[in-house]
Design an enzyme around this catalytic site. Structure first.
Site, PDB file in Angstrom:
ATOM      1  N   GLY A   7       1.493 -44.907  74.843  1.00 60.34           N
ATOM      2  CA  GLY A   7       1.319 -46.219  74.245  1.00 60.34           C
ATOM      3  C   GLY A   7       2.352 -47.173  74.815  1.00 60.34           C
ATOM      4  N   GLN A  33       7.737 -54.532  75.230  1.00 60.42           N
ATOM      5  CA  GLN A  33       8.395 -53.569  76.103  1.00 60.42           C
ATOM      6  C   GLN A  33       8.335 -53.984  77.568  1.00 60.42           C
ATOM      7  OE1 GLN A  33       6.192 -50.121  74.127  1.00 60.42           O
ATOM      8  NE2 GLN A  33       8.091 -49.166  74.847  1.00 60.42           N
ATOM      9  N   CYS A  80      10.143 -42.843  73.228  1.00 62.61           N
ATOM     10  CA  CYS A  80       9.743 -44.211  73.542  1.00 62.61           C
ATOM     11  C   CYS A  80      10.159 -44.545  74.976  1.00 62.61           C
ATOM     12  CB  CYS A  80      10.420 -45.169  72.558  1.00 62.61           C
ATOM     13  SG  CYS A  80      10.018 -46.896  72.789  1.00 62.61           S
ATOM     14  N   LEU A  81       9.274 -45.246  75.681  1.00 68.37           N
ATOM     15  CA  LEU A  81       9.610 -45.664  77.044  1.00 68.37           C
ATOM     16  C   LEU A  81      10.799 -46.616  77.067  1.00 68.37           C
ATOM     17  CD1 LEU A  81       5.989 -46.207  78.427  1.00 68.37           C
ATOM     18  CD2 LEU A  81       7.551 -44.311  78.951  1.00 68.37           C
ATOM     19  N   HIS A 104       3.906 -46.809  65.684  1.00 74.31           N
ATOM     20  CA  HIS A 104       5.070 -46.905  66.570  1.00 74.31           C
ATOM     21  C   HIS A 104       4.964 -48.170  67.430  1.00 74.31           C
ATOM     22  CE1 HIS A 104       8.098 -45.136  69.473  1.00 74.31           C
ATOM     23  NE2 HIS A 104       7.495 -46.027  70.246  1.00 74.31           N
ATOM     24  N   GLU A 105       3.803 -48.374  68.052  1.00 75.37           N
ATOM     25  CA  GLU A 105       3.637 -49.542  68.929  1.00 75.37           C
ATOM     26  C   GLU A 105       3.603 -50.841  68.122  1.00 75.37           C
ATOM     27  OE1 GLU A 105       4.210 -49.101  71.951  1.00 75.37           O
ATOM     28  OE2 GLU A 105       3.905 -46.936  72.011  1.00 75.37           O
ATOM     29  N   HIS A 133       6.983 -52.216  67.499  1.00 80.45           N
ATOM     30  CA  HIS A 133       7.536 -52.997  68.612  1.00 80.45           C
ATOM     31  C   HIS A 133       7.189 -54.480  68.458  1.00 80.45           C
ATOM     32  CE1 HIS A 133       9.339 -50.086  71.304  1.00 80.45           C
ATOM     33  NE2 HIS A 133       8.265 -49.309  71.224  1.00 80.45           N
TER      34      HIS A 133
END
Length: 188
Positions: free
Chosen positions: A46, A51, A102-103, A144-145, A148
């Site tokens: 995701g 991000q 997470c990225l 989660h996304e 952000h």
């Protein structure tokens, strides 16, 4: 398509609340395409627009992608999904604990408890209103996304002691992997 740079905590763009999208334009569809490509290349499931430095309420994901090192990144796509202005309209009281990464917090993982089932309304890639129910990994990934989009990282769910320890590890990890991260489209 273009592979975009991924911003790493504690970059300020990750703490900013993203703006709602007024309409899905060709430029925003290009952003979603680029975000999907970036997600596959960086081996995420995701990715949210903040991000990649875009403070708009867009996220992409593909929790079903093929996870095999022998498959080139862009051939891993199975069920890419795009969510514009996603909003949780219902969530279960039952929680699910998932070890999240997470990225934007590379190399770090922690258990986070979230509602196991949710209902989300959103606009799709073409700007059409949609509503889905999600459970398990899809529910976790969406939440989660979506966090952000509100300037929240998974580490914000941890105790101060755990969060501080994880952020110290992140700083050490990024320092040790600076060259590799630059090559993999991560912006420090």
């Amino acid at each position: 398509m273009t592979v975009l740079r991924i911003y790493v905590a504690p970059h300020p763009v990750l703490k900013k609340k993203a703006e709602a999208v007024k309409s899905v334009t060709p430029e925003l569809r290009k952003l979603m395409d680029d975000m999907l490509e970036t997600m596959y290349v960086t081996e995420g499931i995701g990715l949210a627009a903040p991000q990649v430095g875009q403070s708009v309420r867009i996220l992409v994901l593909d929790i079903n992608q093929k996870r095999d090192d022998d498959i080139p990144p862009l051939e891993r796509r199975v069920k890419p999904q795009c969510f514009v202005n996603p909003e949780i309209v219902w969530s279960s009281e039952d929680l699910r604990i998932y070890n999240e990464g997470c990225l934007s917090v590379p190399g770090q993982y922690a258990d986070v408890a979230r509602p196991d089932k949710i209902r989300v309304k959103f606009l799709d890639y073409d700007g059409k209103a949609q509503e889905i129910e999600a459970d398990g990994l899809l529910a976790t990934c969406l939440q989660h996304e979506m966090d952000h989009l509100d300037g929240v990282l998974f580490v914000d769910y941890l105790s101060k002691i755990k969060r501080d320890m994880l952020m110290r590890k992140l700083k050490k990890f990024t320092k040790e992997n600076e060259e590799d991260m630059a090559e993999s489209h991560v912006l420090l």
